[in-house]
Scaffold this motif. Structure first.
Motif, PDB file in Angstrom:
ATOM      1  N   TYR A 618       0.844  -1.192   0.000  1.00 48.55           N
ATOM      2  CA  TYR A 618       0.000   0.000   0.000  1.00 48.55           C
ATOM      3  C   TYR A 618       0.883   1.246   0.000  1.00 48.55           C
ATOM      4  CZ  TYR A 618      -3.746  -3.163   1.499  1.00 48.55           C
ATOM      5  OH  TYR A 618      -4.653  -4.180   1.585  1.00 48.55           O
ATOM      6  N   TYR A 619       0.443   2.255  -0.730  1.00 47.99           N
ATOM      7  CA  TYR A 619       1.157   3.527  -0.762  1.00 47.99           C
ATOM      8  C   TYR A 619       0.165   4.658  -0.569  1.00 47.99           C
ATOM      9  CZ  TYR A 619       3.798   7.539  -2.475  1.00 47.99           C
ATOM     10  OH  TYR A 619       4.397   8.765  -2.588  1.00 47.99           O
ATOM     11  N   ARG A 620       0.514   5.600   0.318  1.00 50.39           N
ATOM     12  CA  ARG A 620      -0.310   6.789   0.543  1.00 50.39           C
ATOM     13  C   ARG A 620       0.545   8.040   0.357  1.00 50.39           C
ATOM     14  NH1 ARG A 620      -1.485   7.854   5.521  1.00 50.39           N
ATOM     15  NH2 ARG A 620      -0.142   6.269   6.457  1.00 50.39           N
ATOM     16  N   LEU A 621       0.037   8.989  -0.430  1.00 47.19           N
ATOM     17  CA  LEU A 621       0.663  10.297  -0.591  1.00 47.19           C
ATOM     18  C   LEU A 621      -0.338  11.348  -0.145  1.00 47.19           C
ATOM     19  CD1 LEU A 621       2.979  12.109  -1.636  1.00 47.19           C
ATOM     20  CD2 LEU A 621       1.824  12.094  -3.873  1.00 47.19           C
ATOM     21  N   GLN A 622       0.058  12.205   0.818  1.00 44.34           N
ATOM     22  CA  GLN A 622      -0.863  13.188   1.370  1.00 44.34           C
ATOM     23  C   GLN A 622      -0.207  14.566   1.402  1.00 44.34           C
ATOM     24  OE1 GLN A 622      -3.421  10.205   4.320  1.00 44.34           O
ATOM     25  NE2 GLN A 622      -2.354  11.950   5.192  1.00 44.34           N
ATOM     26  N   ASP A 623      -1.004  15.582   1.060  1.00 45.97           N
ATOM     27  CA  ASP A 623      -0.557  16.968   1.076  1.00 45.97           C
ATOM     28  C   ASP A 623      -1.628  17.786   1.781  1.00 45.97           C
ATOM     29  OD1 ASP A 623       0.616  19.397   0.695  1.00 45.97           O
ATOM     30  OD2 ASP A 623       0.253  19.495  -1.470  1.00 45.97           O
ATOM     31  N   ARG A 624      -1.285  18.312   2.970  1.00 44.18           N
ATOM     32  CA  ARG A 624      -2.254  19.008   3.816  1.00 44.18           C
ATOM     33  C   ARG A 624      -1.998  20.519   3.802  1.00 44.18           C
ATOM     34  NH1 ARG A 624      -5.361  16.907   7.500  1.00 44.18           N
ATOM     35  NH2 ARG A 624      -4.114  14.995   7.537  1.00 44.18           N
ATOM     36  N   THR A 625      -3.061  21.288   3.783  1.00 45.39           N
ATOM     37  CA  THR A 625      -2.943  22.740   3.917  1.00 45.39           C
ATOM     38  C   THR A 625      -2.887  23.109   5.397  1.00 45.39           C
ATOM     39  OG1 THR A 625      -5.319  23.145   4.012  1.00 45.39           O
ATOM     40  CG2 THR A 625      -4.314  23.008   1.823  1.00 45.39           C
ATOM     41  N   GLY A 626      -2.506  24.351   5.679  1.00 42.51           N
ATOM     42  CA  GLY A 626      -2.519  24.826   7.054  1.00 42.51           C
ATOM     43  C   GLY A 626      -1.143  24.863   7.692  1.00 42.51           C
ATOM     44  N   THR A 627      -1.114  25.351   8.940  1.00 38.33           N
ATOM     45  CA  THR A 627       0.129  25.490   9.693  1.00 38.33           C
ATOM     46  C   THR A 627      -0.044  24.945  11.099  1.00 38.33           C
ATOM     47  OG1 THR A 627      -0.468  27.709  10.467  1.00 38.33           O
ATOM     48  CG2 THR A 627       0.766  27.555   8.394  1.00 38.33           C
ATOM     49  N   TYR A 628       1.078  24.738  11.778  1.00 37.20           N
ATOM     50  CA  TYR A 628       1.070  24.309  13.176  1.00 37.20           C
ATOM     51  C   TYR A 628       2.269  24.922  13.883  1.00 37.20           C
ATOM     52  CZ  TYR A 628       4.744  20.985  11.846  1.00 37.20           C
ATOM     53  OH  TYR A 628       5.909  20.417  11.397  1.00 37.20           O
ATOM     54  N   THR A 629       2.228  24.934  15.214  1.00 37.22           N
ATOM     55  CA  THR A 629       3.316  25.458  16.027  1.00 37.22           C
ATOM     56  C   THR A 629       4.099  24.301  16.620  1.00 37.22           C
ATOM     57  OG1 THR A 629       1.979  27.398  16.599  1.00 37.22           O
ATOM     58  CG2 THR A 629       3.919  26.970  17.953  1.00 37.22           C
ATOM     59  N   ASN A 630       5.404  24.268  16.378  1.00 36.26           N
ATOM     60  CA  ASN A 630       6.216  23.163  16.888  1.00 36.26           C
ATOM     61  C   ASN A 630       6.619  23.405  18.339  1.00 36.26           C
ATOM     62  OD1 ASN A 630       8.336  25.003  16.836  1.00 36.26           O
ATOM     63  ND2 ASN A 630       9.362  24.070  15.081  1.00 36.26           N
ATOM     64  N   ALA A 631       7.422  22.480  18.892  1.00 33.06           N
ATOM     65  CA  ALA A 631       7.802  22.556  20.299  1.00 33.06           C
ATOM     66  C   ALA A 631       8.648  23.779  20.608  1.00 33.06           C
ATOM     67  CB  ALA A 631       8.546  21.287  20.699  1.00 33.06           C
ATOM     68  N   ASP A 632       9.290  24.359  19.588  1.00 39.26           N
ATOM     69  CA  ASP A 632      10.116  25.552  19.782  1.00 39.26           C
ATOM     70  C   ASP A 632       9.339  26.845  19.565  1.00 39.26           C
ATOM     71  OD1 ASP A 632      12.378  23.956  20.257  1.00 39.26           O
ATOM     72  OD2 ASP A 632      12.746  23.762  18.097  1.00 39.26           O
ATOM     73  N   GLY A 633       8.020  26.741  19.359  1.00 41.41           N
ATOM     74  CA  GLY A 633       7.196  27.924  19.163  1.00 41.41           C
ATOM     75  C   GLY A 633       7.210  28.460  17.755  1.00 41.41           C
ATOM     76  N   GLN A 634       7.805  27.732  16.814  1.00 41.00           N
ATOM     77  CA  GLN A 634       7.862  28.177  15.425  1.00 41.00           C
ATOM     78  C   GLN A 634       6.626  27.711  14.653  1.00 41.00           C
ATOM     79  OE1 GLN A 634      11.585  26.209  14.441  1.00 41.00           O
ATOM     80  NE2 GLN A 634      12.687  28.155  14.565  1.00 41.00           N
ATOM     81  N   ILE A 635       6.114  28.566  13.779  1.00 44.10           N
ATOM     82  CA  ILE A 635       4.960  28.216  12.950  1.00 44.10           C
ATOM     83  C   ILE A 635       5.453  27.543  11.680  1.00 44.10           C
ATOM     84  CG2 ILE A 635       2.994  29.101  11.666  1.00 44.10           C
ATOM     85  CD1 ILE A 635       2.758  31.325  13.698  1.00 44.10           C
ATOM     86  N   LYS A 636       4.984  26.325  11.436  1.00 38.67           N
ATOM     87  CA  LYS A 636       5.435  25.513  10.316  1.00 38.67           C
ATOM     88  C   LYS A 636       4.268  25.177   9.394  1.00 38.67           C
ATOM     89  CE  LYS A 636       9.786  24.783  11.587  1.00 38.67           C
ATOM     90  NZ  LYS A 636      10.959  25.098  10.742  1.00 38.67           N
TER      91      LYS A 636
END
Length: 690
Positions: A618-636
């Motif tokens: 099985y193979y899955r390819l996913q591309d998600r929109t949006g951002t998140y904040t990592n453990a260092d407080g950076q928006i990714k």
């Protein structure tokens, strides 16, 4: 299934069951024989019109032996009235028992990753905690059902898949995409998932099955199932799973460990006049939720306990078929922001009791099949921090604290639907009327209509328009702790969806293309100002959000297309694309609405390497929109990723040996915010039928 046949020129003999005896069909020479069977060639595309005359190869001894097959006319729930897949005007994706057995998965959560229209966002592996949504929605906007009974928890959708059933108990999973208000009632805003377990009445499936697995990160799973057949059939299954987890906190302790106990009892009484079904289930789960609810805290922990009970009955004789159901589901949750440290931060306790009674009925007459339904559902929650202050507090068992807050609301719904069933054409139209006691909501009507036209034996055109609503969860209304600020005056979400498509089905090739448009009002999401690190997450109603999507599926039976070779069996590819109307999001970070799978590609290859040695990739390819904040407080930004899973199995009549590899290429990725998913995960196991 009670099927009325329209426009028939001569009588047909429908075989409901038969084995591989030499005389099974021979004795019927001279008459037309119809063998009705639901066959699914891929996890992302279900075909029900095709009839295979070749024996199926089962990939798990949790099923019946390879020498015996049951051919059944299967009803699917794309409408309120029971219709076969070939009759249904609305498309339903069906993940059948054979496909479940072949997939390299350990939970329903993992299995749904291979359904192209479903978004599975894991926080913890092995089904520890997963947010599942459909067609760009969020985990609160779908209805989860167990044998047709709504098991959603009004407190939160995060633990909706704490199921009492092991994956070996499941005979099929039905995924209905799009609003399903008139089929499953409220909460099914963008779709519904119905999990159907094995009812063994009349199948000769007496006996026992055992299974055991072990693998990476201290993973172990043992379980079994015992079934007794007859006029009254019963089955009992139990399962224990544990893992050390794949990550540790900054202090060096395990923070993704996991253990769960499941038990499920199911019974059925059946005679010529009626059928009665009942079930009772238990799920107990403890898991380290590391940074699930915030990157600042890496030692979170959660304990959940859920029980499920239901009983339903249905008459087999008479013009009017009635099916009443009574159910009671209880959910208990304890969340620890700091594991085993209640003095550092008090634990959150919640208990939810959901009681319901519903009545469904249908009857056939000159103009088709009419269905009626009604449901009364009461949701009662008591909590340490959610809801309105209680007049009478309730003691929290095992603590010196009380449930001091809570919320009680009652939902009443009525359904009317009519189905016109012609030789090539099906029209299904109806509406659901809904009233909820919360916020003094008045009665509202939500209509829907589905139509399909069959061209010859292989082609089907279909179109639909459906509407539904969802009440806010208690968490969305009242969770105002830990950097969150909820709004108890949120409005219900409402959605209207248009869909159209074409489907082709033959024994060697299956394919479909569909296009849909979702229009959502008052959509609920948690948002925050991204330019302020101390800004709280707030629950809000977006005014309007529109989404346009396309889904395409193609499945090839390589044994039929390339008969000279015996290595490759099947190949399937499915693709989904979603685009939401641009909204003003400058400086806003979203947890759900603005984070959706824009692209998803799923591919599967089945091969027979040698004799009884099979391989599935099985193979899955996913591309998600949006951002998140990592453990260092950076928006990714979310980055696209591809994952390869594989299963190698040796299938004997009474046992199956297998090795599974999840994330075979050791890809590092995130599905939800800063919670990194595990790398390569290897598992070996055995299934035995006694």
């Amino acid at each position: 299934m009670y099927k009325q046949t329209f426009n028939m020129k001569r009588q047909r003999l429908i075989f409901r069951q038969f084995g591989n005896k030499g005389y099974s069909l021979f004795s019927c020479l001279g008459r037309e024989v119809v063998c009705s069977v639901l066959s699914v060639s891929t996890l992302t595309y279900a075909s029900a019109e095709s009839v295979s005359t070749k024996p199926l190869v089962n990939d798990s001894t949790a099923m019946t032996t390879a020498r015996e097959m049951m051919l059944d006319e299967v009803s699917v729930t794309g409408s309120r009235a029971p219709l076969t897949k070939s009759q249904a005007a609305r498309m339903v994706t069906v993940l059948d028992r054979q496909q479940i057995a072949q997939a390299p998965v350990q939970s329903v959560n993992d299995l749904l990753k291979y359904a192209v229209g479903v978004d599975v966002r894991q926080r913890g592996a092995l089904g520890a905690q997963t947010d599942i949504s459909i067609r760009g929605g969020n985990n609160e906007q779908i209805t989860i059902l167990l044998n047709g009974v709504n098991i959603c928890d009004p407190q939160t959708g995060h633990n909706a898949f704490d199921l009492p059933v092991d994956i070996n108990d499941i005979v099929r999973i039905e995924v209905l995409e799009g609003p399903a208000g008139r089929v499953y009632g409220t909460s099914s805003l963008v779709g519904a998932i119905n999990i159907v377990t094995r009812a063994d009445a009349g199948t000769g499936n007496e006996g026992a099955q055992l299974h055991a697995e072990a693998g990476s990160y201290g993973y172990a799973n043992v379980g079994g199932r015992v079934a007794l057949d007859g006029k009254t059939s019963q089955s009992l299954s139990a399962n224990y799973t544990r893992s050390d987890g794949f990550s540790r906190n900054k202090a060096g302790g395990l923070n993704a460990d996991y253990k769960t106990v499941k038990a499920f009892y199911q019974g059925r009484y059946s005679d010529e006049q009626m059928r009665v079904d009942w079930h009772a289930g238990l799920s107990v789960k403890d898991f380290g939720s590391n940074t699930f609810y915030g990157a600042k805290w890496d030692d979170q922990f959660e304990h959940t306990l859920k029980t499920y009970t239901a009983i339903s009955a249905e008459n087999k004789q008479g013009r009017l078929h009635l099916k009443p159901t009574i159910y009671w589901n209880r959910s208990m949750d304890r969340f620890e922001l700091f594991r085993d440290a209640p003095d550092t931060y008090p634990f959150n306790y919640h208990r939810t009791d959901v009681y319901g009674v519903n009545l469904n009925g249908h009857f056939d007459w000159t103009l088709g099949r009419t269905a009626i339904g009604a449901e009364l559902r009461n949701e009662d929650l008591v909590s340490g921090n959610l809801g309105e202050p209680l007049a009478n507090v309730h003691h929290i068992h095992g603590t010196n604290r009380n449930y001091e807050y809570g919320l009680n609301r009652t939902n009443i719904s009525f359904v009317l639907e009519h189905n016109i069933l012609l030789k090539q054409f099906t029209l299904s139209a109806g509406l659901v009327a809904v009233k909820n006691s919360w916020n003094e909501m008045n009665m509202r009507l939500y209509p829907g209509i589905d139509a399909s036209y069959r061209i010859g034996n292989n082609w089907k055109l279909y179109a639909s328009y459906n509407t539904s609503l969802r009440m806010p969860s208690v968490t969305e209304l009242y969770y105002s702790v830990g950097g969150h600020k909820a709004d108890k005056h949120l409005k219900p979400e409402e959605l209207a969806a248009w869909e159209g498509g074409v489907k082709y089905n033959s024994y060697d090739l299956e394919g479909s293309v569909s296009v849909y448009r979702n229009h959502c009002k008052n959509l609920i999401d948690w948002i925050r100002r991204s330019d302020d690190p101390d800004a709280p997450w707030e629950s809000v109603n977006f005014t309007e959000v529109n989404a346009t999507g396309i889904e395409a599926n193609l499945a090839l039976n390589l044994q039929e297309l390339l008969p000279a070779q015996h290595l490759l069996k099947k190949l399937s590819v499915a693709y989904s694309y979603i685009d939401q109307d641009k909204v003003e999001t400058d400086g806003i970070q979203s947890q759900y609405t603005l984070e959706y799978l824009r692209h998803k590609l799923v591919a599967q290859l089945q091969a027979n390497l040698w004799k009884q040695l099979n391989m599935n990739i099985y193979y899955r390819l996913q591309d998600r929109t949006g951002t998140y904040t990592n453990a260092d407080g950076q928006i990714k930004d979310y980055e696209p990723y591809g994952v390869v899973d594989a299963r190698l199995s040796w299938n004997a009549p009474r046992y199956t040996l297998y090795v599974e590899a999840n994330n075979l290429l050791d890809k590092r990725y995130v599905e939800y915010g800063h919670v990194e998913q595990p790398g390569r995960w290897l598992i070996a196991g055995i299934n035995i039928t006694l």
